[in-house]
Design an enzyme around this catalytic site. Structure first.
Site, short mmCIF file in Angstrom:
data_model
loop_
_atom_site.label_atom_id
_atom_site.label_comp_id
_atom_site.label_asym_id
_atom_site.label_seq_id
_atom_site.Cartn_x
_atom_site.Cartn_y
_atom_site.Cartn_z
N ASN A 154 49.56 -3.20 35.20
CA ASN A 154 50.91 -3.00 34.66
C ASN A 154 50.96 -2.81 33.15
O ASN A 154 51.84 -2.12 32.64
CB ASN A 154 51.83 -4.14 35.08
CG ASN A 154 51.34 -5.51 34.65
OD1 ASN A 154 50.14 -5.72 34.47
ND2 ASN A 154 52.25 -6.44 34.49
N GLU A 252 45.65 -15.52 34.06
CA GLU A 252 47.09 -15.25 33.90
C GLU A 252 47.55 -14.64 35.21
O GLU A 252 47.22 -13.50 35.52
CB GLU A 252 47.33 -14.31 32.72
CG GLU A 252 48.76 -14.31 32.21
CD GLU A 252 49.66 -13.39 33.01
OE1 GLU A 252 50.45 -13.91 33.83
OE2 GLU A 252 49.56 -12.18 32.83
N CYS A 286 54.87 -9.75 35.07
CA CYS A 286 54.62 -11.05 35.70
C CYS A 286 55.60 -12.12 35.24
O CYS A 286 55.89 -13.05 35.99
CB CYS A 286 53.19 -11.49 35.44
SG CYS A 286 52.74 -11.48 33.69
N GLU A 471 46.48 -16.96 26.44
CA GLU A 471 46.17 -15.76 25.69
C GLU A 471 47.12 -15.73 24.49
O GLU A 471 48.25 -16.21 24.57
CB GLU A 471 46.34 -14.52 26.56
CG GLU A 471 45.32 -14.48 27.69
CD GLU A 471 45.39 -13.23 28.54
OE1 GLU A 471 44.36 -12.57 28.67
OE2 GLU A 471 46.47 -12.93 29.06
#
Length: 500
Positions: A154, A252, A286, A471
Site C-alpha cells: 500500500n 507493523e 492500516c 518505526e
C-alpha cells in the site's frame, strides 16, 4: 510497459542466476494491464544478496555517523529532485492518485531518511558511569549486522524508507523485499542510493513471493527482520525469526481502529477527518479509523456531513490525473475481497447503507481505459453494532462503519474490544475529555482532533496483535543497534584464590 525488473545485489542490477529464471508480472490496477515482468529471486540469488550484505557490513559498520549522514542526505536530495517521476511510477503500480503519491508517499519517505541522517549524529552515543575512583563503566551502540525489510503493497517506497533509513543510519546493511504486488519503486530507490554514493552491498533488493520472505526470515545470517503486513503472516515471520536465530523483529500489522466523536466536537472537522480515515488511498491504510463511534445525539447531523463530502468531494478516475483523489484497489483479488465484505454488511450484518454498496458502480470518465480497473465504490454503513463482521475484521478498503454510543465509559469499553491496537483518535473541543479518553485507548498510535499524520519524529507501532516494536522516532534507531557494556578497573584486582 517498463523493462524487465531485475534484482539489485552488490551494487548492480542483474537477472536471476537460476538456471530457469522465474518471473511475475506487475499490473496497473486502474486499467488491468501489465506494467512489467519482474525476476523472482531464487535461493541462490538470496544467498548471493546475503553474502554481499555480510561482506559490505565489515566496512559500512566502521564508517562514522557523519560519513553515513552525508550519503543519506545526498539520497534525500535525489529523491526530492525525482519526486514527480517516482510518484508517477508509484501511482501506476499501486493505483493511488498522483495527488497522494507526489505529496505524501515520496516526500514523507524522504523526510524519514533525512530525519535519521540527522538523528544518527547524536543518537548513537553511549554513556559512562563512574563506579569509584579508578573504575567506571562505559557503553557503546553497535550495529546489528545484515537487516531485512519486507514491505507491504500500500505504501511501497515510503515503507521501504521507513525500514531502511534507521538501519543504514545505524551502520547496518540491508536487504529489501518489496511486495510482489507493487515492486517497481524499490529498484528506483536502489538507483537513488547508488547515485548518492552508498557502497556496493549496503542496500540490496530481492523480488518475489512469500517464499522469498520465508527464506529471509529463517536465515540465521540475518540479524533483524522488519515486516509490514497481515497479522497471520506477521506471526509466521515472528516464529521463523525466533526459531532460526532469535533475531530481532519489528512487526507493523493490521488494525481496526476506533474513531471517536464526542458531543460538542467540531463536526465539520471530524467529518473531514473521517473521510480521510476511511477513503484516503482508497481505504488501504492500516491505521484507518474504520469504526466511527458517534454520540447518538449528533448521529443524524454527522451522517449528513459525511454524505455531503462523499457526494461532492470524491473524484474517481485516472490516478495520474492531478484532480483525481480516489483510485482503484490494488488488485483484482483484493477488490473481490472488499466487495465480499460489503455484500456481507448488506445481506448478513443488515447494516443500513448510506452510500455506495456492492451494486454501486463508480462513476468514471470515458475514454481513459478504466473500464477494467479494480474500482470499488466508497461505502458508508450506519446503524452498525459491535457484533457485525464489518465492524470486527479489517476490510482494508473504502468502507466506513458508523456506531452510536451514549456514555464515555461505554465508548471506551467498546473501542477497546478488539485484539488489535494499532491506532485510535478522539474529536472534541474539551481538551480534558480528549486526554482522558485517549489515555484509556489500547493503541500505540493516537490522534486528537486529527487523523493519519505520521511524521518522522513520531514513533509508529501497534499494541496487541497490531505489532511489535516501533518505526520512526528515535525509538526506531535504538532497535537497529545493540549495546556493548564495558567495565574498566584500574585499581587492582582482589586475589580470591591467592596463596595465604
Amino acid at each position: 510497459m517498463f523493462p524487465d525488473q531485475r534484482l539489485f545485489i552488490d551494487g548492480a542490477f542483474s537477472p536471476s542466476v537460476a538456471e530457469d529464471p522465474a518471473f511475475f508480472t506487475s499490473t496497473n490496477p486502474a486499467t488491468n494491464t501489465p506494467l512489467a515482468r519482474i525476476y523472482e529471486a531464487s535461493p541462490r540469488d538470496l544467498q548471493y544478496a546475503l553474502d554481499a550484505a555480510t561482506k559490505a557490513f565489515e566496512s559500512w559498520s566502521k564508517t562514522t555517523p557523519i560519513e553515513r549522514s552525508r550519503i543519506l542526505n545526498k539520497a534525500v536530495s535525489i529523491l526530492r529532485g525525482r519526486n514527480h517521476e517516482i510518484a508517477r511510477v508509484e501511482s501506476l503500480d499501486t493505483g493511488k492518485p498522483f495527488s497522494e503519491t507526489s505529496t505524501v508517499d515520496v516526500p514523507t519517505g524522504a523526510d524519514v531518511l533525512e530525519y535519521f541522517a540527522g538523528v544518527c549524529l547524536s543518537g548513537l552515543e553511549g554513556k559512562m558511569v563512574r563506579l569509584r575512583e579508578k573504575a567506571w563503566v562505559y557503553t557503546t551502540k553497535e550495529p546489528l549486522g545484515v537487516c531485512v525489510g519486507i514491505g507491504a503493497w500500500n505504501y511501497p517506497i515510503q515503507i521501504a524508507l521507513w525500514k531502511c533509513a534507521p538501519a543504514l543510519a545505524a551502520g547496518n546493511t540491508f536487504i529489501f523485499k518489496p511486495s510482489e504486488v507493487t515492486p517497481l519503486t524499490a529498484n528506483i530507490l536502489a538507483e537513488v542510493f547508488t547515485a548518492a554514493g552508498l557502497p556496493s552491498g549496503v542496500f540490496n533488493v530481492v523480488h518475489g513471493s512469500g517464499r522469498v520472505g520465508a527464506w529471509l526470515s529463517s536465515c540465521s545470517g540475518v540479524a533483524k527482520i522488519s515486516f509490514t503486513g497481515q497479522v497471520e503472516t506477521g506471526k509466521k515471520v515472528y516464529a521463523s525469526a525466533a526459531g532460526s536465530s532469535l533475531k530481532n523483529v519489528t512487526l507493523e500489522l493490521g488494525g481496526k481502529s476506533p474513531f471517536i466523536v464526542l458531543p460538542g466536537a467540531d463536526l465539520g472537522l471530524a467529518a473531514d477527518a473521517a473521510m480521510v480515515a476511511n477513503f484516503y488511498s482508497c481505504g488501504q491504510v492500516c491505521t484507518n479509523g474504520t469504526r466511527v463511534f458517534v454520540h447518538s445525539s449528533i448521529k443524524s447531523k454527522f451522517e449528513d456531513l459525511l454524505l455531503e463530502r462523499a457526494r461532492d468531494g470524491i473524484r474517481a478516475g485516472d490516478p495520474l490525473d492531478p484532480n483525481v483523489n480516489f483510485g482503484p484497489l490494488v488488485s483484482e483479488g483484493h477488490a473481490g475481497k472488499v466487495k465480499g465484505y460489503i455484500r456481507h454488511g448488506e445481506e448478513v450484518d443488515k447494516a443500513r447503507l448510506l452510500c455506495g454498496g456492492s451494486k454501486q458502480a463508480v462513476s468514471l470518465p470515458d475514454g481513459k481505459g478504466l473500464e477494467g480497473g479494480f474500482f470499488v465504490a466508497p461505502t458508508i454503513f450506519t446503524d452498525c453494532d459491535d457484533s457485525m463482521l464489518i465492524c470486527r475484521e479489517e476490510i482494508f478498503g473504502p468502507v466506513l462503519c458508523i456506531l452510536t454510543y451514549e456514555t464515555e465509559e461505554e465508548v471506551v469499553r467498546r473501542a477497546n474490544d478488539t485484539e488489535l491496537g494499532l491506532a485510535a483518535g478522539v474529536f472534541t473541543k474539551d481538551i480534558d475529555a480528549a486526554h482522558r479518553v485517549i489515555g484509556k485507548m489500547n493503541a500505540g498510535i493516537c490522534w486528537i482532533n486529527t487523523w493519519g499524520e505520521s511524521p518522522a519524529e513520531m514513533p509508529a507501532g501497534g499494541w496487541g496483535l497490531s505489532g511489535v516494536g516501533f518505526e520512526n522516532g528515535s525509538e526506531a534507531l535504538s532497535q537497529f543497534v545493540r549495546t556493548r557494556c564495558v567495565l574498566v578497573e584500574n585499581g587492582g584486582f582482589p586475589a580470591v584464590f591467592s596463596k595465604s
